[in-house]
Design an enzyme around this catalytic site. Structure first.
Site, PDB file in Angstrom:
ATOM      1  N   ASN A 152       0.842  -1.201   0.000  1.00  0.00           N
ATOM      2  CA  ASN A 152       0.000   0.000   0.000  1.00  0.00           C
ATOM      3  C   ASN A 152       0.873   1.246   0.000  1.00  0.00           C
ATOM      4  O   ASN A 152       1.945   1.286   0.612  1.00  0.00           O
ATOM      5  CB  ASN A 152      -1.021   0.007   1.148  1.00  0.00           C
ATOM      6  CG  ASN A 152      -0.438  -0.241   2.523  1.00  0.00           C
ATOM      7  OD1 ASN A 152       0.605  -0.866   2.666  1.00  0.00           O
ATOM      8  ND2 ASN A 152      -1.107   0.250   3.545  1.00  0.00           N
ATOM      9  N   GLU A 166       0.314   5.195   0.680  1.00  0.00           N
ATOM     10  CA  GLU A 166      -0.638   6.195   1.160  1.00  0.00           C
ATOM     11  C   GLU A 166      -0.257   7.589   0.685  1.00  0.00           C
ATOM     12  O   GLU A 166       0.791   7.779   0.052  1.00  0.00           O
ATOM     13  CB  GLU A 166      -0.708   6.114   2.698  1.00  0.00           C
ATOM     14  CG  GLU A 166      -1.212   4.752   3.139  1.00  0.00           C
ATOM     15  CD  GLU A 166      -1.504   4.646   4.631  1.00  0.00           C
ATOM     16  OE1 GLU A 166      -1.048   5.504   5.421  1.00  0.00           O
ATOM     17  OE2 GLU A 166      -2.202   3.679   4.993  1.00  0.00           O
ATOM     18  N   CYS A 211      -4.179   0.760  -2.495  1.00  0.00           N
ATOM     19  CA  CYS A 211      -3.987  -0.472  -1.718  1.00  0.00           C
ATOM     20  C   CYS A 211      -2.928  -1.368  -2.353  1.00  0.00           C
ATOM     21  O   CYS A 211      -2.660  -1.302  -3.556  1.00  0.00           O
ATOM     22  CB  CYS A 211      -5.274  -1.280  -1.651  1.00  0.00           C
ATOM     23  SG  CYS A 211      -6.609  -0.490  -0.764  1.00  0.00           S
ATOM     24  N   GLU A 229      -3.195  -4.505  -3.006  1.00  0.00           N
ATOM     25  CA  GLU A 229      -3.781  -5.395  -4.014  1.00  0.00           C
ATOM     26  C   GLU A 229      -3.725  -4.766  -5.401  1.00  0.00           C
ATOM     27  O   GLU A 229      -3.328  -5.404  -6.381  1.00  0.00           O
ATOM     28  CB  GLU A 229      -5.250  -5.700  -3.675  1.00  0.00           C
ATOM     29  CG  GLU A 229      -5.450  -6.576  -2.469  1.00  0.00           C
ATOM     30  CD  GLU A 229      -5.493  -5.807  -1.154  1.00  0.00           C
ATOM     31  OE1 GLU A 229      -4.971  -4.663  -1.101  1.00  0.00           O
ATOM     32  OE2 GLU A 229      -6.030  -6.370  -0.186  1.00  0.00           O
ATOM     33  N   CYS A 240     -10.224  -4.882   0.368  1.00  0.00           N
ATOM     34  CA  CYS A 240     -11.330  -3.926   0.493  1.00  0.00           C
ATOM     35  C   CYS A 240     -12.248  -4.045  -0.728  1.00  0.00           C
ATOM     36  O   CYS A 240     -11.912  -4.708  -1.720  1.00  0.00           O
ATOM     37  CB  CYS A 240     -10.792  -2.497   0.644  1.00  0.00           C
ATOM     38  SG  CYS A 240     -10.314  -1.714  -0.917  1.00  0.00           S
ATOM     39  N   CYS A 274     -10.769  -2.980  -4.130  1.00  0.00           N
ATOM     40  CA  CYS A 274      -9.824  -3.979  -4.656  1.00  0.00           C
ATOM     41  C   CYS A 274     -10.546  -5.238  -5.131  1.00  0.00           C
ATOM     42  O   CYS A 274     -10.132  -5.856  -6.112  1.00  0.00           O
ATOM     43  CB  CYS A 274      -8.774  -4.318  -3.603  1.00  0.00           C
ATOM     44  SG  CYS A 274      -7.651  -2.941  -3.333  1.00  0.00           S
TER      45      CYS A 274
HETATM   46  O1  LIG Z   1      -6.738  -5.237   2.043  1.00  0.00           O
HETATM   47  C1  LIG Z   1      -6.287  -4.097   2.292  1.00  0.00           C
HETATM   48  C2  LIG Z   1      -6.811  -3.280   3.293  1.00  0.00           C
HETATM   49  C3  LIG Z   1      -6.233  -2.036   3.490  1.00  0.00           C
HETATM   50  N1  LIG Z   1      -5.181  -1.634   2.745  1.00  0.00           N
HETATM   51  C4  LIG Z   1      -4.506  -0.360   3.042  1.00  0.00           C
HETATM   52  C5  LIG Z   1      -5.172   0.909   2.643  1.00  0.00           C
HETATM   53  C6  LIG Z   1      -4.572   1.871   3.657  1.00  0.00           C
HETATM   54  O2  LIG Z   1      -3.258   2.251   3.237  1.00  0.00           O
HETATM   55  C7  LIG Z   1      -4.404   1.033   4.909  1.00  0.00           C
HETATM   56  C8  LIG Z   1      -5.510   1.195   5.930  1.00  0.00           C
HETATM   57  O3  LIG Z   1      -6.754   1.028   5.340  1.00  0.00           O
HETATM   58  O4  LIG Z   1      -4.343  -0.297   4.458  1.00  0.00           O
HETATM   59  C9  LIG Z   1      -4.646  -2.426   1.751  1.00  0.00           C
HETATM   60  O5  LIG Z   1      -3.669  -2.087   1.093  1.00  0.00           O
HETATM   61  N2  LIG Z   1      -5.248  -3.619   1.537  1.00  0.00           N
HETATM   62 ZN   LIG Z   2      -8.167  -2.114  -1.358  1.00  0.00          ZN
END
Ligand SMILES: O=c1ccn([C@H]2C[C@H](O)[C@@H](CO)O2)c(=O)[nH]1
Ligand SMILES: [Zn+2]
Length: 142
Positions: A45, A47, A56, A58, A89, A92
């Protein structure tokens, strides 16, 4: 059905999580996706100060596979360094549905080495896929 090397996917997802850029949530995620030819692609991920611009793990892993020319993908592994096994999520799940089959396995693993597996069709029933588009006869993944 091809045998899936879950241990290799777990290792790749774990390595990817170490690269996560998650200063806001402090929730690092690493994902590995398996392509039809056996290659593994990873993502973490990433941010952003504008929180909604976060991507994310994924979607970054899938983008890496697509960049390398792989559009037929078989399995997903999500790693988070906590006990709770984290599924993808909703956003994704939609992106996964574009490149995987309804019976593709989506897995999650934790820092204890435990895993949980779901079929995509369980995580996203009746997914909206390219088949529903009027122009779907023009869309090919090949
Ligand atoms: O399956 C998931 C769930 C959350 N996030 C990330 C998004 C954000 O950066 C952090 C918190 O939601 O985690 C992912 O990458 N994948
Ligand atoms: Zn996601």
């Amino acid at each position: 059905m091809k045998t899936i090397n879950w241990a290799a996917l777990e290792a790749a997802a774990k390595d990817a999580a170490a690269q996560a850029y998650a200063p806001y949530s402090q929730f690092p995620v690493g994902v590995a996706v398996l392509a039809e030819n056996g290659h593994i692609f990873a993502g973490c991920n990433v941010e952003n100060a504008s929180y909604g611009a976060t991507v994310c793990a994924e979607r970054n892993a899938i983008a890496a596979a697509v960049l390398a020319g792989h559009r037929k993908l078989l399995a997903v592994m999500v790693y988070t360094p906590q006990e709770k096994l984290t599924p993808p999520c909703g956003m994704c799940r939609q992106v996964i549905a574009e490149f995987f089959q309804p019976d593709s396995l989506i897995a999650s693993c934790n820092h204890l080495g435990q895993q949980q597996h779901w079929e995509l069709q369980y995580l996203l029933p009746d997914a909206f896929t390219p088949n529903y588009l009027a122009a779907s006869n023009k869309i090919s993944k090949d």
